[in-house]
Design a protein around this motif. Structure first.
Motif, short mmCIF file in Angstrom:
data_model
loop_
_atom_site.label_atom_id
_atom_site.label_comp_id
_atom_site.label_asym_id
_atom_site.label_seq_id
_atom_site.Cartn_x
_atom_site.Cartn_y
_atom_site.Cartn_z
N TYR A 9 15.40 59.79 13.16
CA TYR A 9 16.54 60.38 12.84
C TYR A 9 17.69 60.10 13.76
O TYR A 9 18.80 60.03 13.28
CB TYR A 9 16.08 61.94 13.02
N ALA A 10 17.21 59.70 14.90
CA ALA A 10 18.50 59.16 16.01
C ALA A 10 19.08 57.95 15.62
O ALA A 10 20.22 57.67 15.57
CB ALA A 10 17.98 59.16 17.25
N ALA A 11 18.28 57.20 14.92
CA ALA A 11 18.44 55.96 14.35
C ALA A 11 19.33 56.02 12.90
O ALA A 11 19.49 54.89 12.37
CB ALA A 11 17.43 54.87 14.44
N GLY A 12 19.18 57.06 12.24
CA GLY A 12 19.87 57.31 11.07
C GLY A 12 18.92 56.96 9.72
O GLY A 12 19.30 56.86 8.69
N GLU A 13 17.67 56.90 10.38
CA GLU A 13 16.70 56.43 9.17
C GLU A 13 15.94 57.56 8.62
O GLU A 13 14.91 57.01 7.58
CB GLU A 13 15.55 55.11 9.91
N ALA A 14 16.18 58.80 9.07
CA ALA A 14 15.25 59.92 8.49
C ALA A 14 16.24 60.97 8.17
O ALA A 14 17.16 60.94 8.94
CB ALA A 14 14.38 60.36 9.51
N THR A 15 16.10 61.64 7.34
CA THR A 15 16.86 62.85 7.00
C THR A 15 16.56 64.03 7.66
O THR A 15 15.64 64.33 8.35
CB THR A 15 16.77 63.08 5.45
N ARG A 16 17.70 64.93 7.73
CA ARG A 16 17.56 66.25 8.62
C ARG A 16 16.21 66.76 7.92
O ARG A 16 15.60 67.60 8.66
CB ARG A 16 18.58 67.11 8.29
N ALA A 17 16.19 67.06 6.54
CA ALA A 17 15.00 67.55 5.98
C ALA A 17 13.66 66.95 6.48
O ALA A 17 12.66 67.66 6.72
CB ALA A 17 14.91 67.46 4.38
N GLU A 18 13.50 65.66 6.46
CA GLU A 18 12.26 65.09 7.25
C GLU A 18 11.96 65.52 8.49
O GLU A 18 10.85 65.77 9.04
CB GLU A 18 12.31 63.61 7.19
N LEU A 19 13.21 65.39 9.51
CA LEU A 19 13.12 65.98 10.94
C LEU A 19 12.31 67.32 10.90
O LEU A 19 11.53 67.75 11.68
CB LEU A 19 14.34 65.71 11.35
N LEU A 20 13.06 68.24 10.13
CA LEU A 20 12.85 69.59 10.26
C LEU A 20 11.27 69.99 9.94
O LEU A 20 10.73 70.83 10.44
CB LEU A 20 13.67 70.62 9.50
#
Length: 638
Positions: free
Chosen positions: A199-210
């Motif tokens: 996520y920090a690298a912009g490779e995962a969405t907020r939905a994936e992180l949550l």
């Protein structure tokens, strides 16, 4: 096995330097003791107010003043997963008391905030000070003088240290601590960390992180990584004030409820009304404090306790220092690998043998005191046992003598490392600490230019702009107790972890805290003196070459001594914090002590004859004269 010479030496020097303040503390306990139940000293009006809401049976018992009344201090709220299980504890405790012919009342509640919710937010600036508020709230709850014994319901970061400080202010009363237990395992911690870094690298969405976060923090109970909350539980057991093996029994299980009943029984059995009186302030002596630090180092526990346990010790009239912790860490081997020091969670650690296995190993090797009194019969050796449920009752059986999972827990003879989890760093920046156990050996030394910021958010912006050097040491200053309450800076971990994964050499130097979840990045934290006290961290300039060597215990800026001394302190360029209650803590920021003296913002410890608090100045011992440090001295700013 005789006690290891280093453990004996550090215990003795703590005892020596604490002689005057400890004697004053114990005298205060003795002065608070009287014959008979404490409520017998109350006037009729006082007492009537104290039992007005009770039922007839409890009223009759409280009128009679011949049976113990148990005071419950609870940190319950249902926003924190770790504290939500406490909702029903008071009723279980009252049932136990009534069955034994006694009474129990909730004496008061204390606030409990979650650093996981406030991480990277303005509310984090209240986090450290919440410990001292909890201690004060505990004192308010117990100030009614209605109680003969106490139990404490708390788990997380600042809550347990605050409860301990409050309990020690009422050290003439017995005290038993009750945990809620960890939630069952969610997704593996490594998987969660990988999603955070993507996520920090912009490779995962907020939905994936949550979804990853919600799959990790998913149920009632303590978070399962080995951060400050779970370190609290291990340290409580190591001091003998929580039932053996009680820390990591999951909520909502028959054994968890049975342990709550058993803890209440034990609290009622050790009052001054019986034959086995065990006042809390007598149990927490220098041996108990050393045991806690030994357990911290042997398990790779939370960096936060290098601050909190100094304050806890001070509350008992005991003077603990970072130098003591450093010697213990260099003496005690690392016996556990629990995330962030490994891949396992605390449930797996418990299944491998847990505290009973680790404590037996330490005692058998002479690395832990086994001769101190505890809340249970058998002293510390009883903490090599595990609880079992037989016919609805808790019984304690010998714990395993061999690890069930050597990837998680090992014996002293086959330790993960010969040294413990933490190391004290010294150099021209001051003194700081590093959590070595979480950092792979190849990353424990770095020499790189400084990137200097006064707010962690700036580092993320520099990364987004592509303005960070290939290798660098991030210097995040003006994050100490006096500057802004010393917030945790764990929100930087995903970014720095991502950069390290890319093959870049990075590190962190800060006068703030990192987290009980301090991870794989070399980080010199709690730098003291802090920038807001004129500490030399404010002399560091952009591009200065910094050498951080965790193995050697050094942190140096490669600048000539002449130039270093001539440099002016850089001003704080961080924007003013959002209010979020910060205005209510202005006095705390003004009076708070330095991190290496516990970052205390309240009176903590015995009072001198003139009513002032006894303080300790480390300068008196730097030359090796512990005896000179035994007398109270006015604390000095750096």
């Amino acid at each position: 096995m005789s006690l290891h010479p280093n453990i004996q030496a550090v215990t003795e020097r703590i005892r020596l330097r604490s002689a005057a303040s400890r004697a004053a503390y114990l005298a205060g306990i003795d002065a608070a003791l009287r014959d008979g139940p404490f409520r017998s000293r109350l006037s009729c009006g006082n007492l009537a107010h104290g039992f007005a809401a009770c039922g007839p049976t409890d009223k009759d018992r409280l009128r009679g003043s011949v049976t113990p009344n148990l005071g419950i201090i609870t940190a319950y709220n249902d926003m924190l997963s770790a504290h939500q299980p406490f909702e029903h504890y008071p009723e279980l405790i009252r049932e136990t008391a009534r069955a034994l012919g006694a009474t129990a009342q909730v004496a008061g509640g204390v606030p409990a905030m979650c650093d996981g919710v406030t991480q990277g937010r303005a509310g984090m600036e209240l986090s450290l000070f919440s410990r001292d508020v909890i201690a004060q709230a505990t004192a308010i709850g117990l100030s009614h003088d209605m109680f003969d014994t106490t139990v404490y319901l708390g788990v997380c970061d600042k809550i347990v240290p605050g409860l301990l400080i409050g309990a020690l202010a009422f050290g003439h009363l017995p005290a038993v601590f009750l945990p809620a237990g960890p939630m069952t395992p969610g997704i593996p911690n490594k998987q969660k960390a990988e999603v955070r870094e993507r996520y920090a690298a912009g490779e995962a969405t907020r939905a994936e992180l949550l979804e990853a976060e919600a799959s990790s923090y998913h149920a009632p109970g303590t978070c399962t990584f080995y951060g400050t909350a779970n370190s609290n539980q291990v340290l409580l057991e190591a001091m003998g004030v929580q039932l053996p093996g009680a820390s990591f029994i999951n909520p909502g299980t028959p054994l968890r409820d049975a342990l709550t009943h058993t803890a209440a029984e034990r609290a009622l059995a050790i009052t001054a009304l019986g034959e086995d009186f065990r006042p809390f302030g007598r149990l927490i002596d220098e041996r108990a404090i050393v045991n806690a630090i030994v357990a911290l180092m042997a398990t790779g526990g939370s960096t936060n306790h290098t601050i909190h346990w100094i304050a806890v010790a001070r509350a008992a009239g005991i003077v603990l220092t970072w130098d003591d912790m450093d010697l213990i860490s260099q003496t005690v081997p690392l016996l556990a690998r629990v995330y962030p020091n490994g891949e396992a969670d605390v449930n797996r650690f418990h299944a491998a043998g847990g505290t009973s296995f680790v404590f037996r190993e330490l005692m058998d090797a002479g690395l832990m005191h086994d001769d101190l009194p505890t809340i249970v019969e058998g002293g510390m050796r009883a903490f090599a046992q595990e609880p079992r449920l037989q016919e609805g009752k808790v019984v304690f059986v010998p714990g395993t003598t061999t690890s069930a999972d050597t990837e998680v827990a090992r014996p002293v003879a086959d330790a993960f490392e010969s040294q413990g989890g933490l190391r004290l760093l010294r150099g021209n920046v001051g003194r700081s600490l590093i959590k070595l156990s979480a950092v792979k050996p190849q990353y424990r030394r770095i020499e790189a230019p400084a990137v200097v910021v006064d707010a962690p958010q700036v580092l993320n912006k520099l990364h987004a702009a592509g303005a960070l050097p290939q290798d660098f040491v991030a210097v995040v200053r003006y994050q100490g107790p006096r500057a802004n309450g010393m917030p945790e800076l764990h929100s930087l971990a995903p970014l720095l972890g991502l950069l390290q994964n890319q093959g870049r050499r990075v590190a962190l130097v800060t006068d703030g805290r990192l987290s009980g979840a301090s991870g794989k990045i070399p980080a010199a934290i709690h730098v003291t003196p802090e920038a807001a006290r004129g500490g030399p961290i404010a002399r560091i300039r952009e591009g200065d070459i910094i050498v951080l060597d965790g193995e050697a215990g050094t942190l140096e800026v490669k600048v000539s001594a002449t130039e270093w001394a001539a440099r002016e302190l850089a001003p704080n360029t961080a924007p003013a914090g959002h209010d979020m209650g910060r205005n209510l803590f202005a006095i705390n920021r003004q009076v708070v002590g330095p991190a290496d003296q516990g970052a205390i913002s309240i009176g903590c410890g015995p009072m001198a004859a003139d009513g002032t608090i006894w303080e300790y100045d480390a300068e008196y011992e730097l030359g090796g004269d512990a005896a000179a440090a035994a007398a109270p001295h006015e604390a000095k700013d750096a």
